[in-house]
Design an enzyme around this catalytic site. Structure first.
Site, short mmCIF file in Angstrom:
data_model
loop_
_atom_site.label_atom_id
_atom_site.label_comp_id
_atom_site.label_asym_id
_atom_site.label_seq_id
_atom_site.Cartn_x
_atom_site.Cartn_y
_atom_site.Cartn_z
N GLY A 150 27.08 52.85 11.69
CA GLY A 150 25.95 53.65 10.82
C GLY A 150 24.68 52.80 11.05
CG ASP A 166 29.94 56.82 -0.20
OD1 ASP A 166 30.31 56.10 -0.80
OD2 ASP A 166 30.87 57.80 0.12
N PRO A 219 33.36 44.72 7.19
CG PRO A 219 34.54 46.81 7.89
CD PRO A 219 34.69 45.44 7.29
#
Length: 301
Positions: free
Chosen positions: A139, A156, A163
């Site tokens: 992301g 979220d 990570p």
């Protein structure tokens, strides 16, 4: 003999869930993943020994991260979800017919596949919806490189370990701002203030350096221990300054079905902070001072 899932996220404190049956247990490239039937909260998803969501109370977290910013915005058509492999946020987003496209970027395909198989009460048919654009990837890298722009970004993420650490960085937030349309909103979870106060303080400090407006609102998620869960927000406008009549009108028009937590009354109450939470927030940014030249110009008008 009873078997228990022991969550030890916080030093000196733990909570336990009775394990009735293990449905999945394995290790992905990034983390340990487990799904089990609990004695109290239905099916539970755990990552690296930390509860992520349960069938029994996921609706609080997912509804408040989704419907509140959508109603505050008023015209959300494009949504970016960072993380959210269980599909709960995606499912709530897609309840809004006004949303034309929901891009979800989740790094761990094991979490996605396990959720599709065992957590359908949470994700529903969201992964099959034609408006879903599912990307298995990083992301942080996505917001740094994509040419797409969004009305709403929902981060979220799990806690800032492993990570997920990069999803709490200034660089990540700056790249989120880059892909936000004018008037867009970013929301993210920032832990339980009673146990993770510094995390909330640090997040809002960073937000203030990047966005004109930011803050936090609260939700009570039983399995996220010790009371309130802080949900931070940031935007180029103040999302708390919305005419209540508009929120009630938007909510009625959306005709959302099956909500168990969010409603327009709660929308505004969520911004009311207990003193101990309010003290964790840095003072709002001071408004820029007007120069003498600007003051003179105003007088002439």
């Amino acid at each position: 003999m009873t078997t228990w899932f022991n969550e030890t996220l916080y030093t000196g404190f733990r909570q336990s869930h009775e394990i009735k049956k293990v449905l999945f247990e394995g290790k992905s490239k990034y983390q340990k993943v487990v799904v089990f039937e609990s004695g109290r909260f239905g099916r539970v998803l755990g990552l690296d020994g930390v509860v992520q969501c349960t069938e029994g109370d996921e609706f609080v977290y997912h509804e408040m991260l989704t419907h509140l910013p959508i109603m505050a915005h008023g015209n959300v058509k494009s949504v970016l979800i960072i993380g959210g492999g269980d599909g709960g946020i995606l499912e709530e987003v897609l309840k809004h017919k006004s949303v034309k496209r929901a891009t979800m970027v989740e790094i761990d395909d094991v979490v996605i596949n396990v959720s599709k198989k065992y957590l359908t009460k949470i994700c529903g048919k969201a992964f099959q919806d034609k408006r879903t654009n599912l990307i298995v990837g990083d992301g942080a890298k996505w917001v740094a490189e994509t040419d797409e722009r969004y009305d709403l970004i929902i981060v979220d993420r799990p806690d800032p370990i492993g990570p997920a650490t990069v999803l709490f960085s200034r660089e990540f937030y700056k790249n989120c701002q880059r892909v936000m349309k004018p008037g867009a909103i970013l929301v993210a979870q920032n832990g339980v203030p009673h146990m993770q106060g510094p995390e909330l303080t640090d997040a809002v400090k960073l937000f203030q350096k990047i966005w004109a407006h930011s803050g936090t609102y609260l939700a009570v998620v039983p399995t996220y221990v010790c009371g309130f869960m802080s949900l931070t927000w940031a935007s180029d406008r103040d999302i708390t300054d919305v005419d209540p009549r508009k929120v009630f009108q938007r909510f009625a028009k959306a005709n959302l079905k099956g909500l168990n937590y969010y409603n327009p009354e709660l929308h505004f109450g969520a911004f009311a902070l207990p003193n101990f939470v309010a003290r964790l927030l840095p003072a709002p940014k001071a408004a820029p001072k007007r120069t003498a030249k600007k003051k003179a110009a105003k007088k002439k008008r």
